[in-house]
Motif scaffolding. Structure first.
Motif, short mmCIF file in Angstrom:
data_model
loop_
_atom_site.label_atom_id
_atom_site.label_comp_id
_atom_site.label_asym_id
_atom_site.label_seq_id
_atom_site.Cartn_x
_atom_site.Cartn_y
_atom_site.Cartn_z
N ALA A 151 24.48 69.16 21.06
CA ALA A 151 24.64 68.07 22.03
C ALA A 151 25.42 68.54 23.26
O ALA A 151 25.15 68.10 24.38
N ALA A 152 26.36 69.45 23.07
CA ALA A 152 27.17 69.96 24.19
C ALA A 152 26.39 70.95 25.05
O ALA A 152 26.70 71.14 26.22
N ASP A 153 25.37 71.57 24.47
CA ASP A 153 24.57 72.57 25.16
C ASP A 153 23.58 71.88 26.11
O ASP A 153 22.40 71.77 25.82
N THR A 154 24.08 71.43 27.24
CA THR A 154 23.28 70.60 28.15
C THR A 154 22.13 71.36 28.80
O THR A 154 21.12 70.76 29.14
N ASP A 155 22.24 72.67 28.95
CA ASP A 155 21.15 73.43 29.58
C ASP A 155 20.20 74.03 28.54
O ASP A 155 19.28 74.75 28.88
N ARG A 156 20.44 73.72 27.26
CA ARG A 156 19.60 74.17 26.14
C ARG A 156 19.41 75.69 26.11
O ARG A 156 18.34 76.18 25.79
N SER A 157 20.48 76.41 26.41
CA SER A 157 20.43 77.87 26.39
C SER A 157 20.75 78.44 25.01
O SER A 157 20.58 79.63 24.78
N GLY A 158 21.24 77.58 24.11
CA GLY A 158 21.65 78.06 22.80
C GLY A 158 23.07 78.59 22.81
O GLY A 158 23.57 79.07 21.81
N LYS A 159 23.73 78.47 23.95
CA LYS A 159 25.11 78.93 24.10
C LYS A 159 25.89 77.90 24.90
O LYS A 159 25.31 77.11 25.63
N LEU A 160 27.21 77.93 24.72
CA LEU A 160 28.08 77.02 25.46
C LEU A 160 28.97 77.79 26.42
O LEU A 160 29.50 78.84 26.06
N THR A 161 29.14 77.24 27.60
CA THR A 161 30.16 77.75 28.50
C THR A 161 31.45 76.99 28.17
O THR A 161 31.42 75.97 27.47
#
Length: 120
Positions: free
Chosen positions: A64-74
């Motif tokens: 849910a936090a991965d707003t750009d759907r990259s599979g990673k979080l900044t």
């Protein structure tokens, strides 16, 4: 005369902002009294089942936090999503210093911390 009218309107607006017509504030941490709680139909999880439930919930929050759907979080995505443990410990989790962390990195970091906490 116009200034007096404007001042009266302002005072009335300020007075009404705190009255009963305002929306009620929800408690910070919802509490359900014991007598109103609905018991779970399933027995409490423990061991591997509990670990799987925690991992699933963590995965859901991460996705849910991965707003750009990259599979990673900044760090900013983690912070905006309320994943304080990730944003506050981002440098320790991001061992490759890439500015983003995968779910596996977060899980490995949590496992490492849990193992360190179990040591005498």
């Amino acid at each position: 005369m116009n200034q007096i009218f404007a001042a009266a309107v302002l005072v009335a607006a300020l007075a009404c902002s705190g009255c009963a017509c305002a929306e009620p504030q929800l408690p910070q941490q919802p509490y359900v009294p014991k007598e109103q709680r609905i018991p779970s139909r399933e027995p409490p999880a423990s061991g591997d089942a509990l670990h799987a439930q925690v991992a699933q919930k963590l995965r859901e929050r991460f996705d849910a936090a991965d707003t750009d759907r990259s599979g990673k979080l900044t760090q900013q995505e983690a912070q905006r999503a309320g994943l304080g443990y990730v944003s506050e410990n981002f440098a320790a989790i991001d061992t490759g210093r890439r500015g983003e962390v995968s779910f596996e990195q977060v899980q490995a970091w949590l496992d490492k911390r849990a193992a360190a906490a179990r040591k005498p």
